[in-house]
Motif scaffolding. Structure first.
Motif, mmCIF file in Angstrom:
data_model
loop_
_atom_site.group_PDB
_atom_site.id
_atom_site.type_symbol
_atom_site.label_atom_id
_atom_site.label_comp_id
_atom_site.label_asym_id
_atom_site.label_seq_id
_atom_site.Cartn_x
_atom_site.Cartn_y
_atom_site.Cartn_z
ATOM 1 N N TYR A 34 14.341 12.285 -17.011
ATOM 2 C CA TYR A 34 15.245 11.188 -16.664
ATOM 3 C C TYR A 34 16.719 11.608 -16.737
ATOM 4 C CZ TYR A 34 18.072 7.033 -17.178
ATOM 5 O OH TYR A 34 19.078 6.101 -17.044
ATOM 6 N N TYR A 35 17.131 12.161 -17.889
ATOM 7 C CA TYR A 35 18.557 12.387 -18.129
ATOM 8 C C TYR A 35 19.150 13.469 -17.238
ATOM 9 C CZ TYR A 35 22.914 13.107 -20.674
ATOM 10 O OH TYR A 35 24.237 13.215 -21.008
ATOM 11 N N THR A 36 18.362 14.440 -16.808
ATOM 12 C CA THR A 36 18.892 15.519 -15.974
ATOM 13 C C THR A 36 19.439 15.000 -14.651
ATOM 14 O OG1 THR A 36 16.635 15.913 -15.166
ATOM 15 C CG2 THR A 36 17.416 17.299 -16.957
ATOM 16 N N LYS A 37 18.937 13.856 -14.183
ATOM 17 C CA LYS A 37 19.446 13.271 -12.940
ATOM 18 C C LYS A 37 20.442 12.150 -13.186
ATOM 19 C CE LYS A 37 15.908 14.109 -9.437
ATOM 20 N NZ LYS A 37 15.037 13.461 -8.433
ATOM 21 N N SER A 38 20.134 11.278 -14.124
ATOM 22 C CA SER A 38 20.943 10.072 -14.276
ATOM 23 C C SER A 38 22.222 10.299 -15.079
ATOM 24 C CB SER A 38 20.118 8.979 -14.963
ATOM 25 O OG SER A 38 19.821 9.355 -16.289
ATOM 26 N N ARG A 39 22.155 11.144 -16.122
ATOM 27 C CA ARG A 39 23.290 11.366 -17.015
ATOM 28 C C ARG A 39 23.780 10.058 -17.631
ATOM 29 N NH1 ARG A 39 23.065 16.606 -18.376
ATOM 30 N NH2 ARG A 39 22.584 17.832 -16.520
ATOM 31 N N ARG A 40 22.838 9.142 -17.906
ATOM 32 C CA ARG A 40 23.179 7.858 -18.526
ATOM 33 C C ARG A 40 22.845 7.910 -20.011
ATOM 34 N NH1 ARG A 40 23.531 3.390 -15.122
ATOM 35 N NH2 ARG A 40 24.117 2.324 -17.041
ATOM 36 N N ARG A 41 23.855 8.143 -20.855
ATOM 37 C CA ARG A 41 23.615 8.233 -22.294
ATOM 38 C C ARG A 41 23.217 6.885 -22.895
ATOM 39 N NH1 ARG A 41 25.158 12.857 -24.816
ATOM 40 N NH2 ARG A 41 26.369 14.363 -23.585
ATOM 41 N N LEU A 136 6.046 14.950 -10.805
ATOM 42 C CA LEU A 136 5.736 15.039 -9.377
ATOM 43 C C LEU A 136 6.569 14.040 -8.577
ATOM 44 C CD1 LEU A 136 1.854 15.504 -9.486
ATOM 45 C CD2 LEU A 136 3.549 17.196 -8.777
ATOM 46 N N CYS A 137 6.695 12.825 -9.095
ATOM 47 C CA CYS A 137 7.489 11.818 -8.388
ATOM 48 C C CYS A 137 8.958 12.209 -8.336
ATOM 49 C CB CYS A 137 7.326 10.463 -9.073
ATOM 50 S SG CYS A 137 5.689 9.724 -8.882
ATOM 51 N N GLU A 138 9.492 12.708 -9.450
ATOM 52 C CA GLU A 138 10.891 13.116 -9.470
ATOM 53 C C GLU A 138 11.127 14.342 -8.588
ATOM 54 O OE1 GLU A 138 13.388 11.677 -10.515
ATOM 55 O OE2 GLU A 138 13.043 10.557 -12.350
ATOM 56 N N ARG A 139 10.133 15.193 -8.492
ATOM 57 C CA ARG A 139 10.288 16.452 -7.752
ATOM 58 C C ARG A 139 10.195 16.249 -6.248
ATOM 59 N NH1 ARG A 139 11.265 20.093 -5.160
ATOM 60 N NH2 ARG A 139 10.850 22.322 -5.418
ATOM 61 N N PHE A 140 9.289 15.394 -5.797
ATOM 62 C CA PHE A 140 8.996 15.314 -4.366
ATOM 63 C C PHE A 140 9.433 13.996 -3.728
ATOM 64 C CE2 PHE A 140 5.837 18.310 -6.098
ATOM 65 C CZ PHE A 140 6.136 19.412 -5.320
ATOM 66 N N LEU A 141 9.674 12.949 -4.512
ATOM 67 C CA LEU A 141 10.121 11.678 -3.941
ATOM 68 C C LEU A 141 11.624 11.550 -4.148
ATOM 69 C CD1 LEU A 141 7.253 9.291 -5.112
ATOM 70 C CD2 LEU A 141 7.494 10.483 -2.925
ATOM 71 N N ARG A 142 12.366 12.197 -3.287
ATOM 72 C CA ARG A 142 13.825 12.193 -3.408
ATOM 73 C C ARG A 142 14.394 10.864 -2.924
ATOM 74 N NH1 ARG A 142 15.613 17.485 -4.077
ATOM 75 N NH2 ARG A 142 13.998 19.058 -3.745
ATOM 76 N N MET A 143 15.335 10.298 -3.697
ATOM 77 C CA MET A 143 15.952 9.028 -3.356
ATOM 78 C C MET A 143 17.298 9.250 -2.693
ATOM 79 S SD MET A 143 14.932 6.649 -6.608
ATOM 80 C CE MET A 143 15.280 7.915 -7.831
ATOM 81 N N GLN A 144 17.610 8.393 -1.759
ATOM 82 C CA GLN A 144 18.838 8.525 -0.998
ATOM 83 C C GLN A 144 20.017 7.965 -1.792
ATOM 84 O OE1 GLN A 144 19.152 9.840 2.274
ATOM 85 N NE2 GLN A 144 21.292 9.778 1.654
#
Length: 220
Positions: A34-41, A136-144
């Motif tokens: 989660y944190y590697t993408k969102s950076r929401r502490r 798998l979802c984080e890796r292959f289901l990229r969000m715009q």
């Protein structure tokens, strides 16, 4: 006193092992997925503490209800209803992605606390399946990635000026715009609210819902 003494022997050791498994799995999900993408502490803090609190709440609730014959199932049902109610009664609006992570973390904490009949191998397998599904979802289901823009040139929001609108936004924002959606239009102030889908770095972009919590960009 006998109940307390038994808690700090076999039951306490049993709880401690499952607690360590739960914390390790929850930390990996929160920190590495989660944190590697969102950076929401703020959500990092919330997710970790809620997962820990839910584990202890469920485990000790089951321990206390074991001596109440015929009431264990009712107690579990009431407890789980209260646990998942916190996802509905909250003060701030939570993006869908964060809501999903919260649901998964609460579910894993409940499973780890309730899985007294499962062996450690079965419990670890269950946790690994959930972790693999998230990866798998984080890796292959990229969000715009998306930005909200308060836009001043409302003469460009007409359908026949769509190409001019995209070109103006790309020039002023410095982004490669893929799609623009027109929201609320204020004719008194000659402004419009636009939702801009753009090409961004997916490593640090976590989709529409989190991006919508960012401050609006005003082009005036």
């Amino acid at each position: 006193m006998d109940t307390i003494a038994s808690l700090f022997t076999a039951d306490f050791a049993h709880m401690l092992v499952r607690f360590l498994i739960s914390v390790a799995v929850n930390w990996f999900i929160i920190d590495r997925l989660y944190y590697t993408k969102s950076r929401r502490r703020d959500f990092y803090f919330t997710f970790m503490l809620i997962a820990i609190a839910i584990f202890f709440l469920v485990f000790f609730m089951i321990f206390v209800l074991e001596d109440m014959k015929g009431k264990t199932g009712i107690g579990i049902g009431i407890g789980l209803f209260g646990i998942f109610s916190i996802m509905r009664y909250r003060t701030d609006t939570m993006p869908v992605r964060e809501m999903t992570y919260l649901f998964v973390l609460i579910s894993l904490s409940v499973v780890n606390a309730l899985g007294s009949t499962l062996s450690l191998a079965e419990l670890l397998t269950t946790n690994l399946i959930v972790v693999a599904a998230i990866w798998l979802c984080e890796r292959f289901l990229r969000m715009q990635p998306v930005k909200l823009v308060q836009y001043d040139r409302i003469e460009l929001i007409a359908p026949d000026r769509y190409a001019d609108l995209k070109a103006d936004l790309e020039q002023r924002l410095g982004l490669q715009v893929k799609k623009v959606e027109v929201g609320a239009v204020d004719f008194l102030r000659d402004t419009a609210m636009l939702k801009i889908y753009y090409v961004g770095d997916d490593k640090h972009s976590n989709g529409v819902d989190t991006m919508l919590k960012m401050p609006k960009v005003t082009l005036l």
